[in-house]
Design a protein around this motif. Sequence first.
Motif, mmCIF file in Angstrom:
data_model
loop_
_atom_site.group_PDB
_atom_site.id
_atom_site.type_symbol
_atom_site.label_atom_id
_atom_site.label_comp_id
_atom_site.label_asym_id
_atom_site.label_seq_id
_atom_site.Cartn_x
_atom_site.Cartn_y
_atom_site.Cartn_z
ATOM 1 N N TYR A 1 0.824 -1.204 0.000
ATOM 2 C CA TYR A 1 0.000 0.000 0.000
ATOM 3 C C TYR A 1 0.861 1.258 0.000
ATOM 4 N N VAL A 2 0.554 2.157 -0.918
ATOM 5 C CA VAL A 2 1.231 3.458 -1.003
ATOM 6 C C VAL A 2 0.164 4.546 -0.943
ATOM 7 N N ARG A 3 0.603 5.766 -0.748
ATOM 8 C CA ARG A 3 -0.343 6.889 -0.653
ATOM 9 C C ARG A 3 -0.374 7.646 -1.975
ATOM 10 N N ALA A 4 -1.579 7.904 -2.452
ATOM 11 C CA ALA A 4 -1.766 8.650 -3.693
ATOM 12 C C ALA A 4 -1.114 10.030 -3.590
ATOM 13 N N PRO A 5 -0.507 10.525 -4.677
ATOM 14 C CA PRO A 5 -0.708 10.069 -6.053
ATOM 15 C C PRO A 5 0.029 8.790 -6.460
ATOM 16 N N ARG A 6 0.909 8.270 -5.627
ATOM 17 C CA ARG A 6 1.484 6.969 -5.978
ATOM 18 C C ARG A 6 0.370 5.924 -6.037
ATOM 19 N N LEU A 7 0.574 4.942 -6.907
ATOM 20 C CA LEU A 7 -0.341 3.813 -7.011
ATOM 21 C C LEU A 7 0.464 2.520 -6.959
ATOM 22 N N PRO A 8 -0.127 1.457 -6.434
ATOM 23 C CA PRO A 8 0.588 0.175 -6.423
ATOM 24 C C PRO A 8 0.916 -0.273 -7.842
ATOM 25 N N LEU A 9 1.960 -1.054 -7.954
ATOM 26 C CA LEU A 9 2.383 -1.558 -9.253
ATOM 27 C C LEU A 9 1.360 -2.540 -9.812
ATOM 28 N N ILE A 10 1.240 -2.553 -11.139
ATOM 29 C CA ILE A 10 0.355 -3.500 -11.806
ATOM 30 C C ILE A 10 1.037 -4.042 -13.054
ATOM 31 N N GLY A 11 0.474 -5.115 -13.603
ATOM 32 C CA GLY A 11 0.851 -5.605 -14.925
ATOM 33 C C GLY A 11 2.295 -6.005 -15.062
ATOM 34 N N ALA A 12 2.829 -5.701 -16.248
ATOM 35 C CA ALA A 12 4.178 -6.146 -16.605
ATOM 36 C C ALA A 12 5.235 -5.539 -15.693
ATOM 37 N N GLU A 13 5.030 -4.286 -15.263
ATOM 38 C CA GLU A 13 6.016 -3.639 -14.388
ATOM 39 C C GLU A 13 6.099 -4.378 -13.052
ATOM 40 N N ARG A 14 4.948 -4.721 -12.494
ATOM 41 C CA ARG A 14 4.940 -5.444 -11.228
ATOM 42 C C ARG A 14 5.603 -6.812 -11.385
ATOM 43 N N GLU A 15 5.301 -7.476 -12.485
ATOM 44 C CA GLU A 15 5.895 -8.797 -12.718
ATOM 45 C C GLU A 15 7.410 -8.704 -12.875
ATOM 46 N N GLN A 16 7.871 -7.663 -13.537
ATOM 47 C CA GLN A 16 9.311 -7.483 -13.736
ATOM 48 C C GLN A 16 10.024 -7.280 -12.400
ATOM 49 N N VAL A 17 9.466 -6.432 -11.538
ATOM 50 C CA VAL A 17 10.083 -6.180 -10.231
ATOM 51 C C VAL A 17 9.999 -7.433 -9.363
ATOM 52 N N LEU A 18 8.855 -8.109 -9.391
ATOM 53 C CA LEU A 18 8.717 -9.347 -8.630
ATOM 54 C C LEU A 18 9.734 -10.393 -9.076
ATOM 55 N N ASN A 19 10.006 -10.418 -10.365
ATOM 56 C CA ASN A 19 10.989 -11.378 -10.880
ATOM 57 C C ASN A 19 12.373 -11.092 -10.319
ATOM 58 N N VAL A 20 12.735 -9.816 -10.234
ATOM 59 C CA VAL A 20 14.024 -9.439 -9.624
ATOM 60 C C VAL A 20 14.073 -9.917 -8.176
ATOM 61 N N ILE A 21 12.986 -9.683 -7.458
ATOM 62 C CA ILE A 21 12.939 -10.038 -6.032
ATOM 63 C C ILE A 21 12.977 -11.554 -5.853
ATOM 64 N N GLN A 22 12.140 -12.262 -6.611
ATOM 65 C CA GLN A 22 12.061 -13.716 -6.449
ATOM 66 C C GLN A 22 13.348 -14.402 -6.890
ATOM 67 N N THR A 23 13.981 -13.893 -7.940
ATOM 68 C CA THR A 23 15.269 -14.442 -8.387
ATOM 69 C C THR A 23 16.310 -14.305 -7.294
ATOM 70 N N ALA A 24 16.325 -13.135 -6.634
ATOM 71 C CA ALA A 24 17.274 -12.914 -5.545
ATOM 72 C C ALA A 24 16.965 -13.822 -4.343
#
Length: 301
Positions: free
Chosen positions: A270-293
């Motif tokens: 959870y973040v505070r607007a105007p930031r929004l949580p990550l979605i879609g391909a961007e979220r998957e890309q960051v998750l991949n970095v995290i999960q790989t590590a």
Amino acid sequence: MNVSVQWEGVYPALLTPFTADDQLDIPLFEKNLNAQLEAGVHGFIIGGSLGEASTLLNSEKIELLSSALAVSAGKVPVLVNIAEQATKQAIACAQDAERNGADGLMLLPPMRYPSDSRETVTYFKSVAKETSLPIMIYNNPYDYKIMTTVAMFEELAEFSNIQAVKESTRDLTNITRMRNAFGDRFKLLGGVDTLALEALLLGCDGWVGGLVDAFPQETMAIYDLAKAGQIAEALEIYRWFMPLLELDIHPKLVQYIKLAATATGIGSEYVRAPRLPLIGAEREQVLNVIQTALAKRPVLV
């Protein structure tokens, strides 16, 4: 009773966790603080850029301060970040933090207005005059477009409570420049995760970290090994850590590091607007970095 700030070691620039309905998530905040303390960090910084300072009410910063002081219980100092547009407001926030028990301050130059050298020095001096708390100047011309130069620090050196610098210029030669000019007059703490080991090896006293919010044990291991002269061992962990550390130098560092802290069980997305949580391909890309590590997470001795 204030805890003495030594300006050495690892100081997490803390995340600010929120609930689904945009309130401070104090239980999760305290869970993260306890994980940091267990790892051995040397201090806390509330309401920095990573803490979504620009979206926090001052009353919320004080609530976070109160919580951190209670969890710390005198073990480590708790610092409050001052990032304001007006000098008057910066002074008021500094004094409010002091009244509410803060052990020290991190101080940014004026927000939004690109002040010149004279204006920036006057701003820093004006705040320093109105508080007895020790101050760390945040020198980050890359993001905030204002460079605090050696010549400017010569003017600031007359204030005994201006004691440290968060070195985020991304110019590693500036560490040597500051040491040559001032010796140990100012403590230096590296402020860029992707240059952290280099900064420590060049003589920085500490590390103001971002990914420490998700990986406190690994951050502390690098710091401890570097300070013990075990460079090869530090470098091995640092190389594993680097894809994660690169999350700290992106405009969406808040969302990225919150996702990492969620993956390690000590944060939420959870973040505070105007930031929004990550979605879609961007979220998957960051998750991949995290999960790989995570799949290759080093076993710490």
